[in-house]
Structure formats: C-alpha cells, structure tokens
Scaffold this motif. Structure first.
Motif, PDB file in Angstrom:
ATOM      1  N   GLY A 178       0.825  -1.190   0.000  1.00  0.00           N
ATOM      2  CA  GLY A 178       0.000   0.000   0.000  1.00  0.00           C
ATOM      3  C   GLY A 178       0.862   1.243   0.000  1.00  0.00           C
ATOM      4  O   GLY A 178       2.084   1.183  -0.008  1.00  0.00           O
ATOM      5  N   SER A 179       0.187   2.393  -0.030  1.00  0.00           N
ATOM      6  CA  SER A 179       0.938   3.639  -0.051  1.00  0.00           C
ATOM      7  C   SER A 179       0.094   4.769   0.514  1.00  0.00           C
ATOM      8  O   SER A 179      -1.131   4.671   0.591  1.00  0.00           O
ATOM      9  N   ALA A 180       0.774   5.814   0.907  1.00  0.00           N
ATOM     10  CA  ALA A 180       0.105   7.036   1.374  1.00  0.00           C
ATOM     11  C   ALA A 180       0.836   8.208   0.745  1.00  0.00           C
ATOM     12  O   ALA A 180       2.054   8.192   0.608  1.00  0.00           O
ATOM     13  N   TYR A 181       0.075   9.202   0.322  1.00  0.00           N
ATOM     14  CA  TYR A 181       0.683  10.371  -0.302  1.00  0.00           C
ATOM     15  C   TYR A 181      -0.098  11.613   0.093  1.00  0.00           C
ATOM     16  O   TYR A 181      -1.258  11.550   0.506  1.00  0.00           O
ATOM     17  N   LYS A 182       0.568  12.749  -0.033  1.00  0.00           N
ATOM     18  CA  LYS A 182      -0.044  14.017   0.338  1.00  0.00           C
ATOM     19  C   LYS A 182      -0.808  14.572  -0.861  1.00  0.00           C
ATOM     20  O   LYS A 182      -0.282  14.663  -1.966  1.00  0.00           O
ATOM     21  N   ARG A 183      -2.056  14.943  -0.632  1.00  0.00           N
ATOM     22  CA  ARG A 183      -2.893  15.514  -1.680  1.00  0.00           C
ATOM     23  C   ARG A 183      -2.709  17.029  -1.722  1.00  0.00           C
ATOM     24  O   ARG A 183      -2.103  17.620  -0.825  1.00  0.00           O
ATOM     25  N   LYS A 184      -3.231  17.672  -2.762  1.00  0.00           N
ATOM     26  CA  LYS A 184      -3.124  19.124  -2.877  1.00  0.00           C
ATOM     27  C   LYS A 184      -3.805  19.834  -1.720  1.00  0.00           C
ATOM     28  O   LYS A 184      -3.417  20.933  -1.328  1.00  0.00           O
ATOM     29  N   SER A 185      -4.819  19.201  -1.168  1.00  0.00           N
ATOM     30  CA  SER A 185      -5.562  19.802  -0.056  1.00  0.00           C
ATOM     31  C   SER A 185      -4.777  19.790   1.247  1.00  0.00           C
ATOM     32  O   SER A 185      -5.191  20.411   2.230  1.00  0.00           O
ATOM     33  N   GLY A 186      -3.655  19.063   1.287  1.00  0.00           N
ATOM     34  CA  GLY A 186      -2.864  18.957   2.505  1.00  0.00           C
ATOM     35  C   GLY A 186      -3.181  17.700   3.293  1.00  0.00           C
ATOM     36  O   GLY A 186      -2.478  17.365   4.242  1.00  0.00           O
ATOM     37  N   MET A 187      -4.235  16.982   2.913  1.00  0.00           N
ATOM     38  CA  MET A 187      -4.611  15.737   3.576  1.00  0.00           C
ATOM     39  C   MET A 187      -3.763  14.593   2.995  1.00  0.00           C
ATOM     40  O   MET A 187      -3.192  14.719   1.911  1.00  0.00           O
ATOM     41  N   PHE A 188      -3.706  13.488   3.698  1.00  0.00           N
ATOM     42  CA  PHE A 188      -2.941  12.323   3.257  1.00  0.00           C
ATOM     43  C   PHE A 188      -3.895  11.212   2.826  1.00  0.00           C
ATOM     44  O   PHE A 188      -4.761  10.803   3.591  1.00  0.00           O
ATOM     45  N   GLN A 189      -3.734  10.746   1.590  1.00  0.00           N
ATOM     46  CA  GLN A 189      -4.561   9.680   1.020  1.00  0.00           C
ATOM     47  C   GLN A 189      -3.863   8.344   1.243  1.00  0.00           C
ATOM     48  O   GLN A 189      -2.672   8.217   0.963  1.00  0.00           O
ATOM     49  N   ALA A 190      -4.605   7.351   1.750  1.00  0.00           N
ATOM     50  CA  ALA A 190      -4.059   6.005   1.957  1.00  0.00           C
ATOM     51  C   ALA A 190      -4.702   5.054   0.954  1.00  0.00           C
ATOM     52  O   ALA A 190      -5.928   5.020   0.822  1.00  0.00           O
ATOM     53  N   LEU A 191      -3.853   4.312   0.214  1.00  0.00           N
ATOM     54  CA  LEU A 191      -4.316   3.303  -0.728  1.00  0.00           C
ATOM     55  C   LEU A 191      -3.752   1.958  -0.317  1.00  0.00           C
ATOM     56  O   LEU A 191      -2.554   1.832  -0.063  1.00  0.00           O
ATOM     57  N   GLY A 192      -4.609   0.955  -0.265  1.00  0.00           N
ATOM     58  CA  GLY A 192      -4.160  -0.389   0.079  1.00  0.00           C
ATOM     59  C   GLY A 192      -3.371  -1.005  -1.064  1.00  0.00           C
ATOM     60  O   GLY A 192      -3.355  -0.479  -2.174  1.00  0.00           O
ATOM     61  N   PRO A 193      -2.713  -2.139  -0.826  1.00  0.00           N
ATOM     62  CA  PRO A 193      -1.994  -2.824  -1.901  1.00  0.00           C
ATOM     63  C   PRO A 193      -2.990  -3.378  -2.913  1.00  0.00           C
ATOM     64  O   PRO A 193      -4.171  -3.554  -2.606  1.00  0.00           O
ATOM     65  N   GLU A 194      -2.511  -3.652  -4.123  1.00  0.00           N
ATOM     66  CA  GLU A 194      -3.393  -4.224  -5.140  1.00  0.00           C
ATOM     67  C   GLU A 194      -3.858  -5.592  -4.666  1.00  0.00           C
ATOM     68  O   GLU A 194      -3.063  -6.443  -4.298  1.00  0.00           O
ATOM     69  N   VAL A 195      -5.169  -5.791  -4.658  1.00  0.00           N
ATOM     70  CA  VAL A 195      -5.755  -7.040  -4.177  1.00  0.00           C
ATOM     71  C   VAL A 195      -6.722  -7.565  -5.226  1.00  0.00           C
ATOM     72  O   VAL A 195      -7.199  -6.823  -6.083  1.00  0.00           O
TER      73      VAL A 195
END
Length: 193
Positions: free
Chosen positions: A8-25
C-alpha cells in the motif's frame, strides 16, 4: 517505513490531507484486481495506521489476496480458492456449470497431483513446460487435452493478484494442437457450381 513491509501507499494531496491506498488485491466480489482507497487523513501517521489496520483485517478475513500472499501459497491451496471463486460466479450466473466442472476435473486429475505441492513463487515456464511434456509423453494425452490443461492453469493464475502470470510460456513452448481435424472449405467458385 511500515508502508514498505505491509504494502500500500500514502501520499499528500493538494488539499494537505494524506490519502491512503491499500496494496493491489483481487476482489472476488468484483472479479478483478483493484487498489482499495482507505480514506484521507490529517497526518501521515494516521494514514500509516489505516494501512496497518487494513493489512491486519485482510489477513484475518481472507477476503483479499495480495501478490505476497499468493507467492507464498502452495498451488494446490490457491486452486482450491480459485475453484470456490468459480462456483460463486456460477451461482450468480456468470459461468455455466459445465465450464466450472471442466475446470474442476482438470485441476483434480492433472494439475494438483503434478504441481499442487509447489509454491507459486517457485513456478516458472521451465517447470510448466516439463509438466506439459510429461503429460504428452508419459501419460499419452492428446495435444488438444494438453492444451486445455495448460489453458486451465493459465486462466487460474491470471485470476491471481500477481502482476505477471508465472505459468505464461514463450510462444515457442506453448502447446500446439497437431491432431486437429482438417476441415475442407470450398472456394466461392466451387460453391457456385
């Protein structure tokens, strides 16, 4: 660093919030692979916690399989899961009963006895090719049957969450049907006569 070990991964969005995505399942309900969104969070630490929670829930429920899970599994165990998935698709009308029964007989009679003990991470085209040659030479199966068994194994592994199919053979090693019936097709001039 926890994101690297659990996927999975987490990245910073333009809004300043952090988006979390799980691994490909592989999502059995959808019948395809996807990366589930785990939501947006104020801090990276919260996004990491969401990834850890998702990973733990995934391991406990067996609902989602990741590539790491599949490589560590024995082929026989994965094929059990795959056949259950096919039966679910049959119940909702996506597959015919005869199709599922054909896959099941191919798995039970030929694939599991020969390759079921291997870990999926250990499979490669050389092992698969040697198995196909043994089917033809030692068991005396016809070309069409060998090709059908290879296609069954190939389809099963294509339904896994692996990015590349470990049983895919180079074109020169794929089984060919040499005993196919020759069908005479008349030319247009012959049809007119």
């Amino acid at each position: 660093m926890a994101r690297l070990t659990i996927g999975g991964s987490a990245y910073k969005r333009k809004s300043g919030m952090f988006q979390a995505l799980g691994p490909e399942v592989y999502d059995a309900a959808l019948g395809r692979r996807r990366r589930p969104s785990l939501g947006t969070y104020k801090t990276m630490a919260e996004a990491d916690d969401a990834l850890k929670t998702f990973d733990q829930a995934r391991k406990n429920s067996n609902q989602y399989l990741t590539a790491v899970d599949v490589r560590a599994q024995r082929l026989g165990d994965f094929l059990d899961w795959w056949l259950e998935l096919l039966e679910q698709q049959q119940r909702v009308g996506k597959l015919a009963a005869r199709t599922v029964e054909g896959y099941r007989s191919a798995v039970e009679l030929h694939i599991r006895p020969a390759l079921g003990h291997l870990k999926i991470g250990d499979l490669n085209h050389l092992i698969v090719h040697a198995w196909l040659v043994a089917l033809k030479e030692k068991k005396g199966l016809k070309d069409r049957t060998v090709r059908r068994l290879y296609r069954t194994l190939h389809v099963a592994m294509a339904d896994s969450p692996l990015s590349e199919n470990p049983v895919a053979l180079p074109k020169r090693l794929r089984p060919v049907v040499r005993d196919a019936k020759v069908v005479y097709r008349p030319r247009p001039a012959e049809i007119q006569q």
